[in-house]
Motif scaffolding. Structure first.
Motif, short mmCIF file in Angstrom:
data_model
loop_
_atom_site.label_atom_id
_atom_site.label_comp_id
_atom_site.label_asym_id
_atom_site.label_seq_id
_atom_site.Cartn_x
_atom_site.Cartn_y
_atom_site.Cartn_z
N LEU A 24 8.42 17.42 -13.65
CA LEU A 24 8.72 17.16 -15.05
C LEU A 24 8.81 18.49 -15.78
N GLU A 25 9.86 18.63 -16.60
CA GLU A 25 10.04 19.86 -17.37
C GLU A 25 9.97 19.57 -18.86
N VAL A 26 9.30 20.45 -19.56
CA VAL A 26 9.29 20.39 -21.02
C VAL A 26 9.85 21.72 -21.53
N SER A 27 10.87 21.65 -22.38
CA SER A 27 11.53 22.85 -22.89
C SER A 27 11.92 23.80 -21.77
N GLY A 28 12.44 23.25 -20.70
CA GLY A 28 12.94 24.07 -19.60
C GLY A 28 11.88 24.64 -18.67
N LYS A 29 10.62 24.29 -18.92
CA LYS A 29 9.54 24.83 -18.05
C LYS A 29 8.87 23.70 -17.26
N GLU A 30 8.69 23.92 -15.97
CA GLU A 30 8.00 22.93 -15.12
C GLU A 30 6.55 22.78 -15.57
N VAL A 31 6.09 21.55 -15.64
CA VAL A 31 4.69 21.26 -15.95
C VAL A 31 3.93 21.17 -14.62
N LYS A 32 2.95 22.02 -14.43
CA LYS A 32 2.35 22.11 -13.09
C LYS A 32 1.60 20.83 -12.67
N GLU A 33 0.97 20.18 -13.63
CA GLU A 33 0.22 18.96 -13.28
C GLU A 33 1.14 17.85 -12.76
N ALA A 34 2.42 17.88 -13.15
CA ALA A 34 3.34 16.80 -12.78
C ALA A 34 3.91 16.96 -11.38
N SER A 35 3.69 18.11 -10.79
CA SER A 35 4.32 18.42 -9.52
C SER A 35 3.81 17.51 -8.39
N ASP A 91 0.85 -1.20 0.00
CA ASP A 91 0.00 0.00 0.00
C ASP A 91 0.89 1.25 0.00
N THR A 92 0.49 2.24 -0.74
CA THR A 92 1.15 3.57 -0.86
C THR A 92 2.45 3.52 -1.68
N PHE A 93 2.72 2.42 -2.36
CA PHE A 93 3.98 2.31 -3.12
C PHE A 93 3.90 2.92 -4.52
N LEU A 94 2.82 3.66 -4.81
CA LEU A 94 2.77 4.33 -6.11
C LEU A 94 2.08 5.70 -6.02
N PRO A 95 2.83 6.69 -5.49
CA PRO A 95 2.30 8.06 -5.55
C PRO A 95 2.30 8.53 -7.00
N ILE A 96 1.20 9.12 -7.43
CA ILE A 96 1.12 9.63 -8.80
C ILE A 96 0.66 11.09 -8.80
N SER A 97 1.01 11.77 -9.88
CA SER A 97 0.61 13.18 -10.05
C SER A 97 -0.78 13.25 -10.65
N HIS A 98 -1.26 14.46 -10.82
CA HIS A 98 -2.46 14.66 -11.63
C HIS A 98 -2.17 14.22 -13.06
N PRO A 99 -3.21 13.94 -13.83
CA PRO A 99 -2.95 13.62 -15.25
C PRO A 99 -2.33 14.82 -15.96
N ILE A 100 -1.41 14.55 -16.84
CA ILE A 100 -0.77 15.62 -17.63
C ILE A 100 -1.35 15.54 -19.04
N PRO A 101 -2.01 16.61 -19.50
CA PRO A 101 -2.61 16.54 -20.84
C PRO A 101 -1.56 16.19 -21.89
N LYS A 102 -1.96 15.39 -22.83
CA LYS A 102 -1.04 14.89 -23.85
C LYS A 102 -0.34 16.04 -24.58
N SER A 103 -1.08 17.11 -24.85
CA SER A 103 -0.53 18.22 -25.62
C SER A 103 0.60 18.94 -24.87
N THR A 104 0.66 18.74 -23.56
CA THR A 104 1.68 19.41 -22.75
C THR A 104 3.07 18.80 -22.97
N ILE A 105 3.08 17.53 -23.38
CA ILE A 105 4.36 16.85 -23.65
C ILE A 105 4.38 16.43 -25.11
N PRO A 106 4.77 17.36 -26.00
CA PRO A 106 4.70 17.06 -27.44
C PRO A 106 5.57 15.85 -27.80
N ASP A 107 6.72 15.70 -27.12
CA ASP A 107 7.59 14.55 -27.38
C ASP A 107 7.94 13.89 -26.04
N PRO A 108 7.32 12.74 -25.74
CA PRO A 108 7.56 12.10 -24.44
C PRO A 108 8.98 11.56 -24.29
#
Ligand code: MG
Ligand code: MG
Ligand code: MG
Lengths: 218, 218
Positions: free
Chosen positions: A203-214, A120-137
């Motif tokens: 998680l950062e994309v192009s040097g910017k923090e993605v807020k949903e991933a925090s 139990d508790t072995f998988l903390p996850i973030s909010h979903p990150i919209p696909k468009s926010t990470i153009p190249d995963p």
């Protein structure tokens, strides 16, 4: 909530920056992506509380980019990159918590990994990150700090097996269903956390923090 | 449908009748019940079609008594037999299909078991068996035939770890949820099936076949 969680083990390229995770764990570099299952009961939603270290457990963090599947995928061709990407609904950031001492013993004895990965508790996850926010995963930076000290900080470009291959390989064993989660493997820098430690990850994309991933996990 | 499926490995007593399964698999007799997870995508409902053997796989059957959990169970005391039994909603008969060659290789290499146990169609199950039909789950006979030849035929009294201990041990790792399934381990006689083979399986209480348990899987 997710119906299944598949997690990929030791998935990083032979590059100085990342190959250390394979060394850290005395793993042999794999010829194919191996994976295991985490139970949905291990999931901790954002802000839903601490990771609990079971007694006697050497608790390790592994920050990973996660995929939320948007549709059923069965027996996907590994060269069908578009098919794999189309099957992804969104991303998330997750910490694949691992009872390293139990896992090492299981490896030695040829036992399943489910206990070491499934508390139990072995998988903390973030909010979903919209696909468009990470153009190249395969070009995002994921990081994890313990008590504000950087421990993991690498680009997803270092994945040994890329996302279409992972989705394909898993889908050839088990049909992926809408809502299933996939963890794509962690970069170097895994290590222990103890009582009182606070993990933050992002998680950062192009040097910017993605807020949903925090993520902040006590 | 089930949210999670936990399956117990090699769970039979040191008795001539049953200890053979431990020998068959070159397993060391365990001091505690180990378990692994099967994905819900492996479930085949009664009459819903054949088990599909993946290419190159040495496919083995393992007939097992199954539990359907009726409520959440977390950190159950192993001596709380009543608590364990109260948490069970009903029973089922299941066949824990296993890719034995992949499993053996995983054991040797210290890899997870999820692939060897998790292919689509690797868990045919019967209809639910009402709890009242099996007054004592440690005193039922389970059997499996291949092409009408008896291959497995043993009493559940031979379980090395009994049901309260299994439920307790699993619940100390992962919270069991209403609808979760548990497979309790197979008796001796596991073996291969190939294309064209038909498996039938059943469960007897006091010498009478339980109709809900009856399974026929091409
Ligand atoms: Mg991991
Ligand atoms: Mg599940
Ligand atoms: Mg089994």
């Amino acid at each position: 909530m997710a119906s299944s969680v598949a997690a990929v083990k030791a998935n990083c390229k032979k590059q100085t920056k990342c190959s250390d995770h394979v060394k850290e764990l005395n793993n042999v570099r794999p010829k194919q992506p191996f994976f295991f299952l985490k139970p949905t009961s291990s999931i901790v939603l954002p802000g839903q509380g601490p990771v609990v270290r079971p007694k006697g457990v050497n608790l390790h963090y592994e920050v990973e980019l996660g995929l939320v599947m948007g549709k059923e995928v069965k027996d996907l061709d590994p060269t069908d990159e578009q098919g794999a990407m189309d099957a992804i609904d969104s991303y998330f950031l997750g910490i694949d918590m691992s009872a390293r001492n139990i896992q090492e013993e299981a490896k030695k004895k040829g036992l399943p990994w489910s206990i070491s990965k499934g508390f139990d508790t072995f998988l903390p996850i973030s909010h979903p990150i919209p696909k468009s926010t990470i153009p190249d995963p395969h070009n995002a930076l994921i990081w994890l700090k313990v008590n504000n000290q950087v421990r993991q900080h690498d680009s997803t470009e270092l994945m040994l097996f890329r996302i279409p291959r992972l989705v394909s390989d898993i889908s050839k064993v088990m049909t992926l269903e809408k809502g299933d989660l996939i963890l794509t493997g962690t970069p170097k820098g895994v290590g222990p956390v103890g009582t009182g430690d606070v993990m933050t990850a992002g998680l950062e994309v192009s040097g910017k923090e993605v807020k949903e991933a925090s993520l902040e996990v006590p």
